[in-house]
Design a protein around this motif. Structure first.
Motif, PDB file in Angstrom:
ATOM      1  N   SER A 195       7.798   1.509  -0.082  1.00 39.59           N
ATOM      2  CA  SER A 195       7.097   2.741  -0.629  1.00 39.59           C
ATOM      3  C   SER A 195       8.116   3.857   0.324  1.00 39.59           C
ATOM      4  O   SER A 195       8.960   3.619   0.954  1.00 39.59           O
ATOM      5  CB  SER A 195       5.661   3.183  -0.106  1.00 39.59           C
ATOM      6  N   GLY A 196       7.924   5.042  -0.161  1.00 38.55           N
ATOM      7  CA  GLY A 196       8.500   6.159   0.599  1.00 38.55           C
ATOM      8  C   GLY A 196       7.650   7.383   0.435  1.00 38.55           C
ATOM      9  O   GLY A 196       6.860   7.382  -0.440  1.00 38.55           O
ATOM     10  N   ILE A 197       7.602   8.266   1.503  1.00 44.94           N
ATOM     11  CA  ILE A 197       7.111   9.577   1.517  1.00 44.94           C
ATOM     12  C   ILE A 197       7.929  10.673   1.385  1.00 44.94           C
ATOM     13  O   ILE A 197       8.934  10.742   2.077  1.00 44.94           O
ATOM     14  CB  ILE A 197       6.114   9.633   2.874  1.00 44.94           C
ATOM     15  N   TYR A 198       7.867  11.572   0.366  1.00 44.32           N
ATOM     16  CA  TYR A 198       8.614  12.551   0.264  1.00 44.32           C
ATOM     17  C   TYR A 198       7.966  13.962   0.538  1.00 44.32           C
ATOM     18  O   TYR A 198       6.952  14.059   0.647  1.00 44.32           O
ATOM     19  CB  TYR A 198       9.289  12.898  -1.215  1.00 44.32           C
ATOM     20  N   VAL A 199       8.690  14.671   1.638  1.00 46.54           N
ATOM     21  CA  VAL A 199       8.149  16.046   2.058  1.00 46.54           C
ATOM     22  C   VAL A 199       8.768  17.024   1.199  1.00 46.54           C
ATOM     23  O   VAL A 199       9.496  17.696   1.050  1.00 46.54           O
ATOM     24  CB  VAL A 199       8.644  16.084   3.647  1.00 46.54           C
ATOM     25  N   SER A 200       7.706  17.566   0.307  1.00 41.62           N
ATOM     26  CA  SER A 200       7.895  18.789  -0.379  1.00 41.62           C
ATOM     27  C   SER A 200       7.798  20.000   0.591  1.00 41.62           C
ATOM     28  O   SER A 200       8.707  20.795   0.271  1.00 41.62           O
ATOM     29  CB  SER A 200       6.949  18.942  -1.696  1.00 41.62           C
ATOM     30  N   MET A 236       4.349  13.401  -1.054  1.00 44.51           N
ATOM     31  CA  MET A 236       4.232  12.511  -2.306  1.00 44.51           C
ATOM     32  C   MET A 236       4.538  11.102  -1.914  1.00 44.51           C
ATOM     33  O   MET A 236       5.707  10.880  -1.358  1.00 44.51           O
ATOM     34  CB  MET A 236       5.174  13.003  -3.257  1.00 44.51           C
ATOM     35  N   LEU A 237       3.567  10.102  -1.821  1.00 44.81           N
ATOM     36  CA  LEU A 237       3.942   8.852  -1.429  1.00 44.81           C
ATOM     37  C   LEU A 237       4.030   8.308  -2.810  1.00 44.81           C
ATOM     38  O   LEU A 237       3.211   8.321  -3.768  1.00 44.81           O
ATOM     39  CB  LEU A 237       2.463   8.409  -0.899  1.00 44.81           C
ATOM     40  N   LEU A 238       5.232   7.462  -2.890  1.00 49.71           N
ATOM     41  CA  LEU A 238       5.526   6.797  -4.165  1.00 49.71           C
ATOM     42  C   LEU A 238       5.927   5.262  -3.889  1.00 49.71           C
ATOM     43  O   LEU A 238       6.598   5.066  -2.807  1.00 49.71           O
ATOM     44  CB  LEU A 238       6.649   7.458  -4.791  1.00 49.71           C
ATOM     45  N   GLY A 239       5.895   4.489  -4.850  1.00 49.71           N
ATOM     46  CA  GLY A 239       6.339   3.236  -4.528  1.00 49.71           C
ATOM     47  C   GLY A 239       5.860   1.774  -5.541  1.00 49.71           C
ATOM     48  O   GLY A 239       5.450   2.370  -6.208  1.00 49.71           O
ATOM     49  N   GLY A 240       5.921   0.710  -4.924  1.00 51.33           N
ATOM     50  CA  GLY A 240       5.557  -0.457  -5.905  1.00 51.33           C
ATOM     51  C   GLY A 240       6.378  -1.568  -5.687  1.00 51.33           C
ATOM     52  O   GLY A 240       7.300  -1.582  -4.798  1.00 51.33           O
ATOM     53  N   ARG A 241       6.072  -2.556  -6.402  1.00 50.78           N
ATOM     54  CA  ARG A 241       6.725  -3.693  -6.285  1.00 50.78           C
ATOM     55  C   ARG A 241       8.146  -3.792  -6.649  1.00 50.78           C
ATOM     56  O   ARG A 241       8.683  -2.846  -7.775  1.00 50.78           O
ATOM     57  CB  ARG A 241       6.062  -4.855  -7.568  1.00 50.78           C
ATOM     58  N   PRO A 242       9.216  -3.943  -5.744  1.00 41.75           N
ATOM     59  CA  PRO A 242      10.686  -3.843  -6.161  1.00 41.75           C
ATOM     60  C   PRO A 242      11.216  -4.464  -7.606  1.00 41.75           C
ATOM     61  O   PRO A 242      10.486  -5.416  -7.888  1.00 41.75           O
ATOM     62  CB  PRO A 242      11.238  -4.682  -5.153  1.00 41.75           C
ATOM     63  N   LEU A 243      11.976  -3.753  -8.020  1.00 36.28           N
ATOM     64  CA  LEU A 243      12.548  -4.130  -9.377  1.00 36.28           C
ATOM     65  C   LEU A 243      13.316  -5.488  -9.405  1.00 36.28           C
ATOM     66  O   LEU A 243      13.899  -5.671  -8.471  1.00 36.28           O
ATOM     67  CB  LEU A 243      13.313  -3.235  -9.835  1.00 36.28           C
TER      68      LEU A 243
END
Length: 288
Positions: A195-200, A236-243
């Motif tokens: 996952s990653g957190i983007y700081v808007s 914004m928190l985004l992520g998931g199972r790696p490709l």
């Protein structure tokens, strides 16, 4: 830990509309199925200064548009014509091929336009599915609020809330508004996810690293998401199972198979993609 932090870089989408592009980056090409992250605005919308993204094609991906401010009019080759407002999402699955356009509209509530657009690489066995479109209104998005934060689950599952978005990839996509400074947060997610957190907006601290506005901090597979807010922030928190497979990305095309991208390039160059109703202008195939 030598933590990966990605910094958004400026890119002109045309007509001097400048955005911050965070993914892909040299340090990290994707996070879960997310292969692309653009932060556009805040930009003052004035007559003659609108956002105009003419008709253009996609294959092999799904796009998510989420607004902080303003209005955007989406049109696509399936015949959908949809306004998107703040706290709403447009999910467009390109699959085997779709064309769409995006144009800002006058918003009586704000003269600013700002939001995020992300691309999700479809699983290999779903790259050629039929295209589709889903608009999700604010009232349909699961919300969790307390004195410290307001959280909207835009995709996947988070804190026992599940998004209504139809997704083809295992993912998480969450809008987080931190109301106060100097508060700590720690969340566990699916242990198979990165996952990653983007700081808007604002500023947070992860370990000994301060993450500024326009930066994304990466969390490895299975890692607990922990940070401290240093001021009121929009994340914004985004992520998931790696490709599982490498993705080729060329312009607006994403695929595990370079030949599919070559075919899509040829179809767009010859104007053989499906047409967007009521759109005359189209973006030509780039030379490079």
């Amino acid at each position: 830990m030598n933590r990966i932090v990605l910094k958004g870089h400026a890119k002109d989408l045309g007509d001097h509309f400048i955005i911050k592009r965070v993914l892909p980056a040299m340090e990290k090409r994707s996070i879960g199925p997310f292969v692309f992250l653009d932060h556009f605005g805040p930009k003052k919308m004035e007559l003659g200064n609108e956002m105009v993204v003419r008709s253009h094609p996609h294959i092999g991906l799904a796009t998510i548009t989420f607004l902080y401010n303003g209005l955007i009019h989406h049109r696509d080759s399936l015949g959908f014509s949809q306004l998107i407002r703040p706290y709403e999402t447009n999910w467009m699955v390109a699959g085997k091929g779709i064309a769409h356009s995006e144009r800002s509209e006058r918003d009586p509530n704000s003269d600013l336009l700002e939001g995020l657009q992300t691309w999700i690489a479809l699983p290999k066995d779903k790259e050629d599915i039929e295209p589709s479109f889903q608009h999700i209104g604010k009232a349909e998005i699961p919300k969790l609020e307390d004195e410290k934060s307001t959280i909207y689950v835009l995709g996947g599952e988070f804190q026992n809330m599940t998004s209504t978005a139809v997704t083809h990839s295992e993912l998480i996509y969450v809008d987080i508004q931190i109301k106060i400074e100097s508060s700590s947060y720690s969340w566990s997610i699916n242990p198979s996810y990165e996952s990653g957190i983007y700081v808007s907006k604002g500023k947070i601290q992860v370990g000994d690293r301060i993450i500024q506005e326009g930066e994304l901090v990466y969390f490895e597979v299975g890692e607990t998401i922990s940070f401290q807010s240093l001021e009121p922030s929009r994340l914004m928190l985004l992520g998931g199972r790696p490709l599982a497979e490498r993705r080729h990305i060329w312009w607006n095309f994403v695929s595990t198979d370079q030949e599919k991208i070559e075919r899509a390039k040829e179809l767009w160059a010859k104007d053989l993609f499906p047409k967007v109703p009521d759109e005359v202008d189209r973006i030509p195939l780039p030379e490079h």
